[in-house]
Design an enzyme around this catalytic site. Structure first.
Site, PDB file in Angstrom:
ATOM      1  N   GLY A 161       0.830  -1.217   0.000  1.00 51.60           N
ATOM      2  CA  GLY A 161       0.000   0.000   0.000  1.00 51.60           C
ATOM      3  C   GLY A 161       0.859   1.259   0.000  1.00 51.60           C
ATOM      4  CE1 TYR A 204      -8.762   1.847   9.309  1.00 52.93           C
ATOM      5  CE2 TYR A 204      -9.149   2.712  11.513  1.00 52.93           C
ATOM      6  CZ  TYR A 204      -8.336   2.576  10.403  1.00 52.93           C
ATOM      7  OH  TYR A 204      -7.103   3.179  10.392  1.00 52.93           O
ATOM      8  CE  LYS A 213      -6.117  -0.306  11.131  1.00 55.05           C
ATOM      9  NZ  LYS A 213      -5.075  -0.648  10.160  1.00 55.05           N
TER      10      LYS A 213
END
Ligand code: NAD
Length: 328
Positions: free
Chosen positions: A20, A154, A158
């Site tokens: 990324g 999200y 995580k």
């Protein structure tokens, strides 16, 4: 260890892969790693060869979709990779619009990275977030070890990633390390659709229009950090003496705990006629309200000497200078 010695040692060692790499962090992490360890030691990668910039042109760049374990494995073997900095992800606000895709990338692709890292004995960096906390977490001075019941996909990914990192370290002896990063403020690459993006957008609008409509309420307090500190925190943790690390993963790190109103007031010191309006986005406000006001980063300070260089005043001064130059 001095930088010259470090470079010499690393030259004999394996390479570092950044996934990324064209995102907000990767686009500043890759040049910093190339500068620190030498360009030939770094393999940058992204899902596509766009945008063409110093990350794609300044050294090795590979196309890599992290949802494919075979593709990760092929690149790790081809370049003899020894450390993976895993930055590929979907940010919090976008994640809520496509939760299954966010889970597949934010957790699934990270599980692929760990699988390959185990096969090839790579060290792994995992960027967790303040999003790993939820509304039942103590929001003031949030402890390093505390309740984590996030309400976003999200955050769920995580927490799962933090736990899987710990599992691979404990079960397979893998050198996994990670940080819970706060909202990051930067001037190189725009943020990718997170809940703290206002703290970047505000600078561009302040310089261009002297006006900004903030999508969070004026008093929404969140942890933030300037990108140079975030990059230092990543390299410092990865170079830290392993024998001092009690946590290894998911260290709370922060540099400032600020509200949109406080950031606007600081900008007004340089642009007195800057006006802040509020046009609250209910989704991002709800996410922000579920995150801590301020984290306790004493474990990072004690275990690997973490200390940020920029506070609200010095970050604002530098951001305005850089954004003005960029927009000229
Ligand atoms: P970003 O959204 O700017 O960049 C993510 C990159 O991943 C993009 O370039 C995207 O093209 C790429 N990507 C998407 N799908 C991919 C795939 N299948 N394979 C490979 N690459 C793919 O994100 P960022 O801000 O650079 O964040 C990097 C990491 O740091 C993320 O895990 C994020 O959750 C974490 N983090 C970021 C912040 C922040 O404020 N930026 C704060 C806390 C944690």
């Amino acid at each position: 260890m001095r930088i010259a010695e470090l470079r010499a040692t690393l030259a004999m060692m394996k390479k570092m892969l950044v996934t990324g790499a064209l995102g907000q962090i990767g686009s500043e992490l890759v040049p910093a790693l190339r500068e620190r360890y030498g360009s030939e030691a770094i393999v940058a990668s992204g899902i596509r060869f766009r945008p063409v910039n110093s990350v794609t042109e300044g050294g090795t760049f590979e196309i890599l979709d992290c949802t494919s374990v075979d593709d990760i494995s092929a690149i790790v073997q081809r370049h003899d990779v020894g450390t993976i900095y895993h930055m590929a992800a979907i940010m919090s606000a976008i994640g809520e619009k496509k939760p299954e895709e966010a889970w597949d990338l934010n957790f699934g692709a990270f599980a692929n990275i760990l699988k390959v890292a185990r096969q090839h004995r790579c060290a792994v960096f995992f960027p967790s977030s303040i999003g790993a906390f939820g509304p039942t977490t103590p929001s003031q001075n949030t402890p390093q070890d505390t309740l984590q019941r996030p309400t976003t996909i999200y955050g769920v990914a995580k927490v799962a990633g933090e736990m899987l990192s710990d599992y691979y370290a404990a079960r397979f002896g893998l050198d996994t390390r990670g940080l819970r990063l706060p909202g990051l403020i930067s001037n190189v690459t725009p943020p990718g659709g997170g809940t703290t993006d206002y703290a970047v957008d505000i600078f561009y609008q302040a310089v261009r229009e002297k006006r900004y409509a903030c999508f969070l309420r004026a008093e929404t307090r969140l942890d933030m950090m300037y990108m140079p500190d975030a990059i230092s925190s990543i390299t410092q943790l990865m170079e830290a003496d392993a024998s001092r690390l009690k946590h290894r993963n998911a260290f709370n790190v922060t540099a400032m705990s600020i509200t949109p109103a406080e950031l606007a007031a600081e900008i007004q010191r340089y642009i007195p006629d800057f006006v802040m309006d509020y046009d609250v986005d209910p989704l991002r406000q709800e996410i922000a309200d579920s995150w801590p006001d301020s984290m306790d980063d004493s474990a990072a300070r004690a275990e690997w000497d973490w200390s940020p260089r920029y506070d609200l005043a010095s970050m604002t001064k530098d951001m305005l200078k850089k954004v003005r130059t960029k927009l000229k």
